[in-house]
Design a protein around this motif. Structure first.
Motif, PDB file in Angstrom:
ATOM      1  N   ALA A 284       2.971  -2.630  -3.930  1.00 44.35           N
ATOM      2  CA  ALA A 284       3.988  -3.677  -3.776  1.00 44.35           C
ATOM      3  C   ALA A 284       4.916  -3.696  -4.991  1.00 44.35           C
ATOM      4  CB  ALA A 284       3.329  -5.037  -3.578  1.00 44.35           C
TER       5      ALA A 284
ATOM      6  N   ASN B 251       5.972 -10.897  -1.357  1.00 47.55           N
ATOM      7  CA  ASN B 251       5.578  -9.808  -2.244  1.00 47.55           C
ATOM      8  C   ASN B 251       4.251 -10.038  -2.949  1.00 47.55           C
ATOM      9  OD1 ASN B 251       7.662 -11.692  -3.279  1.00 47.55           O
ATOM     10  ND2 ASN B 251       7.046 -10.857  -5.254  1.00 47.55           N
TER      11      ASN B 251
ATOM     12  N   SER C  51       5.133  -7.882  -9.793  1.00 44.04           N
ATOM     13  CA  SER C  51       5.090  -6.978 -10.934  1.00 44.04           C
ATOM     14  C   SER C  51       5.923  -7.492 -12.100  1.00 44.04           C
ATOM     15  CB  SER C  51       5.577  -5.605 -10.524  1.00 44.04           C
ATOM     16  OG  SER C  51       6.763  -5.727  -9.818  1.00 44.04           O
TER      17      SER C  51
HETATM   18  N1  PLP Z   1      12.468  -8.868  -3.179  1.00 44.10           N
HETATM   19  C1  PLP Z   1      11.142  -8.647  -3.078  1.00 44.10           C
HETATM   20  C2  PLP Z   1      10.369  -9.364  -2.017  1.00 44.10           C
HETATM   21  C3  PLP Z   1      10.515  -7.764  -3.948  1.00 44.10           C
HETATM   22  O1  PLP Z   1       9.203  -7.559  -3.852  1.00 44.10           O
HETATM   23  C4  PLP Z   1      11.286  -7.117  -4.939  1.00 44.10           C
HETATM   24  C5  PLP Z   1      10.658  -6.219  -5.926  1.00 44.10           C
HETATM   25  O2  PLP Z   1       9.570  -6.476  -6.405  1.00 44.10           O
HETATM   26  C6  PLP Z   1      12.656  -7.374  -4.999  1.00 44.10           C
HETATM   27  C7  PLP Z   1      13.212  -8.257  -4.102  1.00 44.10           C
HETATM   28  C8  PLP Z   1      13.522  -6.711  -6.018  1.00 44.10           C
HETATM   29  O3  PLP Z   1      13.770  -5.375  -5.657  1.00 44.10           O
HETATM   30  P1  PLP Z   1      14.234  -4.317  -6.755  1.00 44.10           P
HETATM   31  O4  PLP Z   1      13.023  -3.976  -7.563  1.00 44.10           O
HETATM   32  O5  PLP Z   1      14.735  -3.156  -5.953  1.00 44.10           O
HETATM   33  O6  PLP Z   1      15.310  -4.944  -7.554  1.00 44.10           O
END
Ligand code: PLP
Length: 384
Positions: free
Chosen positions: A19, A151, A326
């Motif tokens: 994730a 997430n 994360s």
């Molecule tokens: N939205 C969700 C649900 C996510 O899990 C994440 C990344 O962890 C993001 C947005 C952000 O994505 P990015 O890492 O491509 O900026």
């Protein structure tokens, strides 16, 4: 188990943090390489090499449109999930109220907070409280943002019911869904169909980091925040990341083709992991309702310990995991998602997210099952 350069240098590892990010698919690397070497034209240019890059973008747009259930012209390439989410929310700033759930990723939640938006609670199952959503909506709402899958605890949100409520109580509002975590596991083309705006991010499904998509359906009154050269039909200026986009399209194609087989393989592994830990570690609480989660999510709280100390011990035994999202792991504050689910603060402090994916094997699960129970016991003995 144990793929990649880290494993070659340090021995096999159990990577249970899909994730957070996924290994880039070999096919995606192969697809992108020519665009990092000899096919370097700027897709906005007027000559043959520019046309070559533009054709590659057009092909990627068609593949992604198919995967997302939209028209190729509705695809807007972004630098990832955060930019797509921010663009969705900020596009409606000053045009009315914005509303989101309390378990959105910070890429949605923080922009909503910044513009003084309304945040709707969730139930302990991990699903948005539809009554609270209804109560938060009125004629003044310009945007509603509800994620398709969370997430942290992995719960799938009832987007079609959300859309019905929005249509009934705020018919003028645009509906955005963050499908970043949903894409590896769910048929986003079907499930996100009621949304006007949809975000995905390549590195969550075997593509590279730093590239994503915001679907902006035709007829939606989207106002670009990143302006300049007018790329992406004036919706997101900036020279496109051609190599990353080509790789993202290849990863998306593979993900859609293999989704069912991956779910069938991963679900029993996830269940063996979660059930094994619940049985072997007393004082373990499973977060949210497993039946409502995506297949790769296992989220547990171990009473009487702190996640940070646990992650440290697990890493020493080659198990890579997260406490929460994360970007939040390592932070002392318990997760806003667990708080919204009503998990008591002292329980939330011992949270562990184990996220499985395409590359997960039975050996990864075996190692986690061997390492986690004694690690938790040791921390409890130590009193931390
Ligand atoms: N939205 C969700 C649900 C996510 O899990 C994440 C990344 O962890 C993001 C947005 C952000 O994505 P990015 O890492 O491509 O900026």
């Amino acid at each position: 188990m144990g793929r990649g350069a880290y494993a070659r240098q340090n021995g096999p590892v159990s990577y249970l943090d899909h994730a957070a990010s996924t290994p880039v698919r070999a096919e995606a690397v192969a697809a992108m390489l020519p665009f990092l070497t000899e096919r370097y034209g700027n897709p906005s240019g007027a000559h043959a090499m520019a046309r070559d890059a533009r054709n590659a973008l057009d092909d990627a747009r068609v593949i992604l449109a198919d995967a997302l259930g939209c028209k190729p012209g509705e695809i807007v390439f972004t630098s990832g999930g955060t930019e797509a989410d921010n663009a969705a929310v900020f596009s409606y700033t000053g045009r009315g109220a914005v509303v989101c759930s309390a378990i959105e990723h910070h890429a949605v939640l923080d922009p909503v907070h910044r513009v003084g938006g309304r945040v709707v609670g969730v139930r302990s199952s991990g699903v948005v409280d539809l009554d609270a959503l209804r109560a938060a909506l009125d004629e003044s709402v310009a945007l509603v943002s509800i994620m398709l899958a969370n997430n942290e605890v992995g719960t799938i949100q009832p987007l079609s019911e959300v859309a019905e409520i929005v249509r009934a109580h705020a018919p003028q509002a645009v509906l955005h869904t963050d499908a970043v975590q949903a894409f590896p596991w769910l048929d986003v083309a079907a499930l996100a169909e009621p949304a006007d705006l949809v975000s995905i991010s390549a590195h969550k499904f075997g593509g590279p980091k730093g590239v994503g998509v915001l679907v902006v359906r035709d007829g939606v009154d989207f106002e670009a925040r990143q302006i300049g050269g007018g790329q992406e039909r004036e919706r997101r200026s900036g020279t496109q990341n051609v190599a990353g986009i080509v790789a993202m399209a290849e990863a998306a194609r593979l993900t859609v083709d293999e989704r069912k087989a991956v779910i069938d393989r991963v679900t029993p592994m996830r269940d063996r992991l979660a059930d094994g830990l619940l049985q072997s570690v007393p004082g373990t609480v499973e977060s949210a309702d497993r039946a409502r989660k995506v297949a790769g999510n296992c989220h547990l709280c171990f009473e009487g310990i702190e996640s940070e100390a646990l992650l440290f011990l697990l890493e020493k035994h080659d198990v890579m995991a997260s406490a929460a999202a994360s970007c939040a792991s390592g932070a002392q504050d318990p997760s806003h998602v667990l708080a919204a689910l009503g998990v008591p603060r002292d329980v939330a402090q011992g949270s562990l997210r184990l996220s499985l994916g395409v590359s997960t094997t039975d050996e990864d699960v075996d190692l986690a099952l061997a390492v986690i129970p004694p690690a938790v016991a040791r921390l409890r003995e130590r009193g931390s």
